[in-house]
Design an enzyme around this catalytic site. Structure first.
Site, mmCIF file in Angstrom:
data_model
loop_
_atom_site.group_PDB
_atom_site.id
_atom_site.type_symbol
_atom_site.label_atom_id
_atom_site.label_comp_id
_atom_site.label_asym_id
_atom_site.label_seq_id
_atom_site.Cartn_x
_atom_site.Cartn_y
_atom_site.Cartn_z
ATOM 1 N N ARG A 265 35.057 34.307 38.478
ATOM 2 C CA ARG A 265 35.313 34.759 37.111
ATOM 3 C C ARG A 265 34.683 33.766 36.140
ATOM 4 N NH1 ARG A 265 39.322 32.922 34.096
ATOM 5 N NH2 ARG A 265 40.742 32.509 35.825
ATOM 6 N N HIS A 269 40.365 34.103 31.755
ATOM 7 C CA HIS A 269 41.185 35.152 32.360
ATOM 8 C C HIS A 269 41.274 36.353 31.421
ATOM 9 C CE1 HIS A 269 44.369 37.076 34.608
ATOM 10 N NE2 HIS A 269 45.133 37.091 33.525
ATOM 11 N N TYR A 278 42.080 24.131 33.325
ATOM 12 C CA TYR A 278 42.310 24.122 34.772
ATOM 13 C C TYR A 278 41.032 24.132 35.614
ATOM 14 C CZ TYR A 278 41.836 29.176 33.908
ATOM 15 O OH TYR A 278 41.391 30.413 33.491
#
Length: 368
Positions: A265, A269, A278
């Site tokens: 990805r 998100h 992260y």
């Protein structure tokens, strides 16, 4: 006394030790897998066109979310090979059961691009007719759609139909109980369903290593008696080959298949996420080098299968789709609160009609 399967049967259920790959990250031909025939050049050109259009559509939807014209948008940029490869592996009468991140796959199945975004705009639960499009509503809760897909596939089997259901799920969804229940039921009843796990390495902010200790998610299949495979999810040639074989396996009545596609990805998100909290930029840049659109374009150009005109035509089509979405997404919608009661049941219950009447009365009082 339990039956013992022949070693060759057990071995056939296991995925390849490394993801199936036809084209390297640099766009060069890899050593051809012996178990899978290569997709035709014609199919690869069609996949390229759809990937280019799909990426432009995804970019436009992302922009609309940032402008506040969509409530939210989960981008699938970088996962085009998975989305298009999945859509192209199906026949017209098969079913696609998508997640909230699979707008590109839904559009590739022929669904109106604005209707795909209806859910994400917040206008309605689903903007298209699932029965007419053979595409289930995009599912937001993780993995619940896998149970629906399995039940649908088993129903088709019981009716003697030769259709297949393709259910999409992310790596995070494999940690849900619904995933395990769906695979177990599908295996026991030999339902014609294919589960495609788009392993984009993160369940929001949770990396794969914190989700499972399995060597790959595809290895989970053997525990249920499900044939499994893992594939380079950024190589659409490999995705097409593996998914076509998986769909054929299910259609023959040989039971369900679990496919894990290794992808990434690239975007957050959703538009409200900050991935820098992260993951580091270096990781994203490494995966960007494996870009599925550029990889296929390089491969086809080198083989003189794709021309400059083909590239320009695909890009122009993408721009036309983006312009169409921009123009129609701005049309004002006048929501009708009473529409909330439509389609809850085929025949409204007395309680539902009573609630509808109460709301109608309240609305009339306010108008007066």
């Amino acid at each position: 006394m339990s039956a013992t399967l022949p070693p060759q049967t057990v071995q056939a259920m296991l995925p390849a030790p490394a993801p199936v790959c036809f084209v390297t990250e640099s766009g060069k031909a890899a050593e051809a897998p012996a178990d899978y025939p290569a997709p035709s050049d014609e199919l690869l050109r069609e996949a390229y066109r759809r990937m280019v259009v799909g990426r432009r559509y995804d970019e436009q939807a992302t922009a609309l979310a940032k402008q506040g014209r969509l409530a939210v948008y989960p981008s699938s940029r970088g996962q085009e090979a998975c989305q298009i490869g999945a859509a192209l592996a199906l026949r017209e009468h098969d079913w696609l059961v998508p997640t909230y991140r699979d707008s590109v796959a839904v559009h590739a199945r022929g669904v109106d691009p604005v209707q795909v975004l209806t859910l994400l705009r917040g206008d309605w639960h689903c903007g298209y007719d699932p029965a007419a499009t053979r595409v289930a509503p995009q599912c937001t809760p993780l993995a619940t759609q896998l149970l629906h897909a399995t039940g649908m596939a088993d129903g088709m089997r019981r009716k003697g139909e030769d259709g297949v259901v393709l259910a999409l799920v992310g790596d995070g969804g494999t940690s849900e109980g619904d995933f395990h229940e769906a695979l177990n039921f599908a295996a026991v009843f030999r339902a014609p369903v294919v589960f495609l796990v788009q392993n984009n390495q993160y369940a929001i902010s949770v990396p794969l290593a914190r989700q499972t200790a399995a060597p790959a998610l595809a290895y989970k299949g053997i525990g249920y008696g499900v044939h499994a495979e893992q594939v380079d999810g950024n190589d659409v040639m490999a995705v097409l080959a593996v998914m076509t074989a998986a769909v054929d396996h299910a259609r023959r009545g040989d039971g369900p298949v679990l496919v894990e596609a290794q992808t990434y990805r690239v975007e957050p998100h959703t538009d409200s996420d900050d991935p820098s909290r992260y993951r580091d930029e270096e990781e994203t840049l490494r995966w960007a080098a494996a870009d599925p659109v550029r990889r296929l374009e390089t491969y086809l150009r080198d083989r003189e299968v794709l021309t400059e005109r083909d590239v320009e035509t695909a890009q122009a089509e993408g721009e036309a789709v983006a312009a169409d979405v921009r123009g129609r997404i701005d049309l004002d919608q006048t929501p009708d609160p009473l529409a909330l009661f439509d389609h809850v049941y085929a025949e409204p219950t007395p309680q539902l009609l009573e609630q509808r009447d109460q709301l109608a009365a309240e609305m009339k009082e306010r108008e007066d």
